[in-house]
Design a protein around this motif. Structure first.
Motif, PDB file in Angstrom:
ATOM      1  N   ASP A 142       0.830  -1.208   0.000  1.00 52.16           N
ATOM      2  CA  ASP A 142       0.000   0.000   0.000  1.00 52.16           C
ATOM      3  C   ASP A 142       0.865   1.259   0.000  1.00 52.16           C
ATOM      4  O   ASP A 142       0.554   2.239  -0.692  1.00 52.16           O
ATOM      5  CB  ASP A 142      -0.934   0.000   1.216  1.00 52.16           C
ATOM      6  N   PHE A 143       1.952   1.237   0.772  1.00 54.04           N
ATOM      7  CA  PHE A 143       2.868   2.381   0.748  1.00 54.04           C
ATOM      8  C   PHE A 143       3.446   2.572  -0.650  1.00 54.04           C
ATOM      9  O   PHE A 143       3.558   3.696  -1.146  1.00 54.04           O
ATOM     10  CB  PHE A 143       4.001   2.186   1.761  1.00 54.04           C
ATOM     11  N   ASN A 144       3.809   1.476  -1.314  1.00 53.93           N
ATOM     12  CA  ASN A 144       4.379   1.569  -2.652  1.00 53.93           C
ATOM     13  C   ASN A 144       3.351   2.087  -3.660  1.00 53.93           C
ATOM     14  O   ASN A 144       3.659   2.931  -4.507  1.00 53.93           O
ATOM     15  CB  ASN A 144       4.884   0.193  -3.089  1.00 53.93           C
ATOM     16  N   THR A 145       2.120   1.600  -3.551  1.00 51.13           N
ATOM     17  CA  THR A 145       1.059   2.063  -4.453  1.00 51.13           C
ATOM     18  C   THR A 145       0.822   3.549  -4.292  1.00 51.13           C
ATOM     19  O   THR A 145       0.735   4.304  -5.275  1.00 51.13           O
ATOM     20  CB  THR A 145      -0.248   1.299  -4.174  1.00 51.13           C
ATOM     21  N   LEU A 146       0.707   4.016  -3.052  1.00 54.03           N
ATOM     22  CA  LEU A 146       0.407   5.430  -2.827  1.00 54.03           C
ATOM     23  C   LEU A 146       1.602   6.318  -3.152  1.00 54.03           C
ATOM     24  O   LEU A 146       1.428   7.472  -3.564  1.00 54.03           O
ATOM     25  CB  LEU A 146      -0.052   5.642  -1.391  1.00 54.03           C
ATOM     26  N   SER A 147       2.813   5.770  -3.010  1.00 57.06           N
ATOM     27  CA  SER A 147       3.982   6.520  -3.462  1.00 57.06           C
ATOM     28  C   SER A 147       3.911   6.761  -4.965  1.00 57.06           C
ATOM     29  O   SER A 147       4.199   7.862  -5.445  1.00 57.06           O
ATOM     30  CB  SER A 147       5.262   5.755  -3.120  1.00 57.06           C
ATOM     31  N   ALA A 148       3.509   5.723  -5.706  1.00 56.15           N
ATOM     32  CA  ALA A 148       3.383   5.874  -7.155  1.00 56.15           C
ATOM     33  C   ALA A 148       2.311   6.899  -7.510  1.00 56.15           C
ATOM     34  O   ALA A 148       2.474   7.684  -8.451  1.00 56.15           O
ATOM     35  CB  ALA A 148       3.058   4.522  -7.786  1.00 56.15           C
ATOM     36  N   VAL A 149       1.216   6.924  -6.756  1.00 56.66           N
ATOM     37  CA  VAL A 149       0.158   7.909  -6.995  1.00 56.66           C
ATOM     38  C   VAL A 149       0.697   9.321  -6.803  1.00 56.66           C
ATOM     39  O   VAL A 149       0.488  10.211  -7.642  1.00 56.66           O
ATOM     40  CB  VAL A 149      -1.039   7.651  -6.060  1.00 56.66           C
ATOM     41  N   MET A 150       1.417   9.541  -5.711  1.00 50.71           N
ATOM     42  CA  MET A 150       1.941  10.879  -5.438  1.00 50.71           C
ATOM     43  C   MET A 150       3.037  11.260  -6.429  1.00 50.71           C
ATOM     44  O   MET A 150       3.168  12.429  -6.811  1.00 50.71           O
ATOM     45  CB  MET A 150       2.459  10.952  -4.010  1.00 50.71           C
ATOM     46  N   SER A 151       3.814  10.283  -6.868  1.00 53.37           N
ATOM     47  CA  SER A 151       4.839  10.554  -7.865  1.00 53.37           C
ATOM     48  C   SER A 151       4.207  10.984  -9.179  1.00 53.37           C
ATOM     49  O   SER A 151       4.643  11.955  -9.805  1.00 53.37           O
ATOM     50  CB  SER A 151       5.701   9.312  -8.076  1.00 53.37           C
ATOM     51  N   GLN A 152       3.156  10.279  -9.602  1.00 56.33           N
ATOM     52  CA  GLN A 152       2.479  10.645 -10.848  1.00 56.33           C
ATOM     53  C   GLN A 152       1.759  11.980 -10.728  1.00 56.33           C
ATOM     54  O   GLN A 152       1.506  12.644 -11.734  1.00 56.33           O
ATOM     55  CB  GLN A 152       1.506   9.542 -11.249  1.00 56.33           C
ATOM     56  N   ALA A 153       1.450  12.378  -9.488  1.00 57.76           N
ATOM     57  CA  ALA A 153       0.844  13.696  -9.262  1.00 57.76           C
ATOM     58  C   ALA A 153       1.903  14.778  -9.126  1.00 57.76           C
ATOM     59  O   ALA A 153       1.581  15.926  -8.823  1.00 57.76           O
ATOM     60  CB  ALA A 153      -0.025  13.661  -8.008  1.00 57.76           C
TER      61      ALA A 153
END
Length: 530
Positions: free
Chosen positions: A111-122
């Motif tokens: 979940d941390f990795n998924t949300l990191s990717a979300v914030m990176s793409q943002a």
């Protein structure tokens, strides 16, 4: 009966999901929400199955409903996949808010990795980084998480940390993406390279084969083994074209014709008001466009060095806003149907979609913000309609340098035209014709030559700032000193002073590039070889 027994329906939905029958799993989970809407598992199976099936709007709505029905302190289960879905839909502002709500509740590395990717793409890399670091701390054997962390370090200029993270990813498993990222990180030498390791790395998939060949090209090129490097690049491109899927030249030609029909002259740019910027409430929009590898990142860094300018990154937002406003149901982000439909729409609707999805990135102080996505060159006419006061900067580069720069990189699912000489030449022709059209109907487009910028940096930078209505500031002469992340393939090069590195690199491979040279010559874009 099965259809009335919640436990039996749930068991069936789970069985179907595990077996990969997503449509049937969705139907079963939906039936359970009708029979027992309080069963949160039903909403979760329905929403995540819809996400896996690519039914994004449905997934977002269902996961949102599941989150609404969950206890406040237990919503992260739904918020994490919903954040992924919102990102895929181009609703970045909502994805960010969703992520921030989920972070205090998550405990799993994935979940941390998924949300990191979300914030990176943002483009919120400062918020993505601690999430990525938490992911590898919780699961040191998560190769993909180490690769993602390395990419964040690279974008932020922490190259030694990036190399360490990529090595950790490779040590866990033969991560071809991490091998390629490490190869791109810096220039390697005869005594310091990974060539033999790359040659012996296992091939898990065709895409991995492409990645390893591109990595080998990069390191072999670095050490001067150009014949072998060329064979690796040629093979990598061949495999990538098959693995990623071909490019549709006819569709792009139809889109080009649709643009020219929809925007035949300067008068066609002035349809409606479209001005969403209220003085003092929002910044002036500056779009940097061109081909990938044409110098757009360098120009972005030059402008971002100015005290009045903020770079927001490479945003997919404008194209997604266009697709949404067009209401076109075709599977492509951009095609002739989308152009025809959006050309009849109110341009203020595009601005109304775009603004909320970028406002969260604005620092609230800068008077100009940069959206640097090269292929926004497709949308110059719509940019002018939606934001009549927008600045559009077109960066151009000599054809063979630009196209070889694209050919030598693996873009994955973007720029599918970059893996084949005929496709490269055809796309270049479409790009040049479209930009010639936009510049004819909109003389306010600012043209920048990468070669001119490198040859005469001060005079060209002064001209660029003047054309953008910005006073000269000496800091713009040293773009490599600009703080901040650079989330592009140019992230290592632009941290050096302005120089001619890469100019003429294609000449090392002139023999192999001869077919591309001949096609560009036939199209009239370069002169025949002497």
């Amino acid at each position: 009966m099965l259809q009335l027994d919640p436990d039996a329906i749930l068991a069936e939905a789970l069985r179907l999901r595990r077996a990969g029958y997503l449509t049937d799993a969705i139907a079963a989970a939906r039936r359970l929400t009708e029979v027992a809407p309080w069963r949160l598992e039903a909403w979760f199976i329905w929403g995540t199955s819809a996400l896996a099936a690519g039914r994004l709007s449905e997934a977002e709505q269902v996961l949102g409903e599941g989150a609404r029905r969950s206890p406040v302190n237990a919503r992260a289960r739904f918020l994490v996949p919903r954040a992924r879905t919102l990102t895929a839909l181009g609703r970045s502002a909502e994805a960010v808010a969703n992520t921030r709500a989920a972070v205090p509740q998550i405990t799993q590395a994935a979940d941390f990795n998924t949300l990191s990717a979300v914030m990176s793409q943002a483009n919120l890399l400062d918020e993505a980084l601690p999430l990525s670091e938490a992911a590898v701390a919780l699961d040191p054997l998560a190769s993909d998480a180490w690769h993602n962390l390395g990419s964040l370090y690279q974008f932020m200029g922490r190259l030694e940390d990036a190399a360490t993270a990529f090595e950790r990813a490779i040590s866990v498993e033969s991560n071809a993406a991490a091998h390629l990222a490490l190869a791109r990180l810096r220039k390697w030498s005869v005594t310091d390279n990974h060539i033999e390791r790359l040659k012996s790395a296992p091939l898990v998939s065709p895409l991995d084969e492409a990645r390893l060949n591109y990595a080998l090209f990069k390191e072999l090129d670095d050490v001067g083994h150009h014949d072998e490097a060329w064979e690796r690049l040629r093979r990598g491109a061949e495999v990538a074209k098959v693995a990623i899927g071909g490019w549709d030249a006819e569709q792009e030609a139809e889109t080009l014709a649709a643009w020219m029909t929809a925007f035949p002259n300067a008068a066609s740019l002035k349809r409606g008001d479209g001005l969403s910027r209220i003085e003092g409430m929002r910044p002036r929009r500056l779009f940097i466009v061109g081909l990938p590898r044409s110098g757009t990142t360098l120009v972005e860094r030059v402008l971002a060095a100015h005290s009045e300018v903020q770079a927001l990154g490479e945003l997919q937002t404008f194209g997604l806003a266009v697709k949404r406003v067009s209401q076109s149901r075709t599977p492509y982000l951009l095609d002739a149907d989308t152009v025809r439909r959006v050309s009849e729409a109110d341009p203020s609707e595009i601005a109304a979609c775009y603004d909320p999805e970028t406002d969260y990135l604005w620092d609230g102080r800068s008077s100009v913000t940069i959206d640097k996505l090269p292929h926004n060159h497709d949308y110059c006419g719509l940019i002018r309609r939606a934001f009549p006061d927008a600045l559009i900067v077109h960066v151009r580069r000599e054809p063979l340098d630009a196209l070889f720069g694209a050919y030598r990189l693996l873009f994955a699912h973007a720029h599918k035209w970059s893996y084949d000489f005929e496709d490269l030449a055809t796309h270049y022709d479409h790009y040049r014709r479209l930009m010639a059209h936009w510049q004819a109907v909109d003389p306010a487009i600012i043209d920048v030559s990468l070669e001119g910028l490198i040859a005469n940096p001060e005079s060209e930078i002064r001209r660029l700032l003047s054309d953008c209505g910005l006073p000269f500031e000496p800091a713009c002469l040293s773009p490599h000193e600009v703080m901040g992340a650079v989330a592009t393939a140019s992230s290592t090069q632009v941290r050096k002073p302005i120089n001619a590195e890469g100019i003429g690199a294609w000449r090392r491979y002139a023999k192999g590039l001869k077919p591309l040279h001949n096609q560009l010559t036939a199209l009239g874009y370069i002169s025949p070889s002497p």
